[in-house]
Design a protein around this motif. Structure first.
Motif, PDB file in Angstrom:
ATOM      1  N   ALA A  40       3.157  -2.095   0.369  1.00 59.92           N
ATOM      2  CA  ALA A  40       3.316  -0.680   0.034  1.00 59.92           C
ATOM      3  C   ALA A  40       4.265   0.001   1.004  1.00 59.92           C
ATOM      4  O   ALA A  40       4.444  -0.439   2.145  1.00 59.92           O
ATOM      5  N   TYR A  41       4.865   1.101   0.522  1.00 62.17           N
ATOM      6  CA  TYR A  41       5.709   1.955   1.361  1.00 62.17           C
ATOM      7  C   TYR A  41       5.041   3.315   1.469  1.00 62.17           C
ATOM      8  O   TYR A  41       4.656   3.911   0.458  1.00 62.17           O
ATOM      9  N   ASP A  42       4.898   3.816   2.702  1.00 61.25           N
ATOM     10  CA  ASP A  42       4.241   5.103   2.940  1.00 61.25           C
ATOM     11  C   ASP A  42       5.228   6.017   3.651  1.00 61.25           C
ATOM     12  O   ASP A  42       5.665   5.720   4.772  1.00 61.25           O
ATOM     13  N   THR A  48       1.906   7.091  -0.861  1.00 66.41           N
ATOM     14  CA  THR A  48       1.966   5.641  -0.709  1.00 66.41           C
ATOM     15  C   THR A  48       2.360   5.016  -2.043  1.00 66.41           C
ATOM     16  O   THR A  48       1.724   5.283  -3.066  1.00 66.41           O
TER      17      THR A  48
END
Length: 271
Positions: free
Chosen positions: A63-65, A70
Motif C-alpha cells: 500500500a501507499y499512504d 491509504t
C-alpha cells in the motif's frame, strides 16, 4: 543455475531471445539470531496491527499512504502495469564504456541465448566488442523498472542494473572545499609508493578474511565450547597504533622503504 527471467533483447528491429541468470552469490556463513541467555532462536512474524493475528505471506498486499489516504495495491494491480507485462530489454543507446560512473552499478546478471540459433546474440556481442561501447538498456524486473548497462564478459553478455541519477547523493564535504597544496616531493614519493604496490589485478588472489576467521571460530567452539582461547585460536595479532599522520613526508618515506624491502623479500623467496 536457474533462470530468473526470460524475454528478448531488442535494438532496432533485431530481436535476441535471452534467459537471465543472477551472476553473483553470497558466500557469507548463514547466521541467525538467538536469545543470549538460553540460545532460543529469535523469529519474526508478520502481525496485523488491527486484529493482532499473524498474517500468511500469501495474504499480504502492499500500500501507499500519503498521510491522508491509504491506497492498497494487490498482486493483480502490479501484474496489470504495462511495464511489468513487457518481456523486452530495450537498447536505448550505445555509449563509450568509460562514460559510465561505476557508482551507478548495482546487480549483475548473465544473459544466455534462448533460441535454436544464437547468431543474433553473437552479432550483438561482437558489435559491442568492436565498437568498444556499452549498451544502455531499459527493462522491468520484479516490480521495478530498471536502467542497466549491457556489456561483454568473455563470450557472455552481462547485464548490470544501474541506479537512477537522482539516487546518487552529492558528496559535499567542507574539508574538500579548502585549497590544498601538494609539493612535488610529496607527489614523487607517493608515486613511488604506488609503484611499489603496482600489480595486475587478479581477483582470485583475494580472500574474505572475516568469513575465514568466523569459520575458524565456529570450528573452535564446536570442539572446545565456550572455553576457547581466542589468542590461541588466532595467534597474537599485531597491535597497530591509529591516529592522524602528522609528518606526511616521513610517513611516505617509511612506507616506500617498507614496500621495497617487502618486494625484495618476495623476489628472493620466489627466486
Amino acid at each position: 543455475m536457474r533462470a530468473i527471467w526470460k524475454g528478448a533483447l531488442t535494438f532496432g528491429l533485431v530481436n535476441v531471445p535471452v534467459k537471465v541468470y543472477a551472476a553473483t552469490e553470497d558466500h557469507d556463513l548463514p547466521l541467525h539470531q538467538v536469545h543470549a541467555s538460553d540460545g532460543g532462536r529469535i523469529r519474526y512474524q508478520r502481525v496485523c496491527e488491527l486484529d493482532g493475528e499473524v498474517v500468511p505471506y500469501a495474504e499480504i498486499d502492499r500500500a501507499y499512504d500519503d498521510g491522508a489516504q491509504t491506497v492498497v495495491l494487490t498482486k493483480e494491480d502490479f501484474a496489470a502495469l504495462p511495464a511489468e507485462r513487457s518481456r523486452e530489454i530495450e537498447v536505448v543507446e550505445f555509449v563509450p564504456s568509460d562514460q559510465i560512473d561505476p557508482l551507478l552499478f548495482e546487480r549483475s546478471y548473465f544473459l544466455e541465448p534462448d533460441s535454436t540459433s544464437p547468431k543474433a546474440y553473437a552479432l550483438l556481442r561482437e558489435t559491442l566488442e568492436r565498437t568498444e561501447r556499452t549498451a544502455i538498456v531499459r527493462f522491468s524486473l520484479r516490480q521495478k523498472t530498471s536502467l542497466a548497462a549491457l556489456r561483454v564478459r568473455g563470450d557472455v553478455l552481462v547485464l548490470q542494473t544501474m541506479r537512477w541519477a537522482d539516487e546518487i547523493r552529492e558528496a559535499a564535504f567542507p574539508a574538500l572545499e579548502e585549497e590544498v597544496k601538494v609539493s612535488d616531493k610529496e607527489l614523487t614519493l607517493s608515486a613511488a609508493l604506488v609503484e611499489g604496490f603496482a600489480a595486475d589485478f587478479d581477483p582470485d588472489a583475494f580472500h574474505d578474511d572475516y568469513q575465514e576467521e568466523l569459520r575458524t571460530l565456529i570450528d573452535a567452539k564446536r570442539e572446545k565450547g565456550e572455553a576457547i582461547d581466542t589468542a590461541e585460536t588466532f595467534g597474537e595479532a599485531a597491535q597497530q597504533e591509529g591516529g592522524e599522520v602528522i609528518d606526511l613526508m616521513e610517513a611516505l618515506r617509511a612506507s616506500v622503504e617498507r614496500t621495497r624491502k617487502a618486494r625484495g623479500s618476495d623476489e628472493r623467496a620466489s627466486g
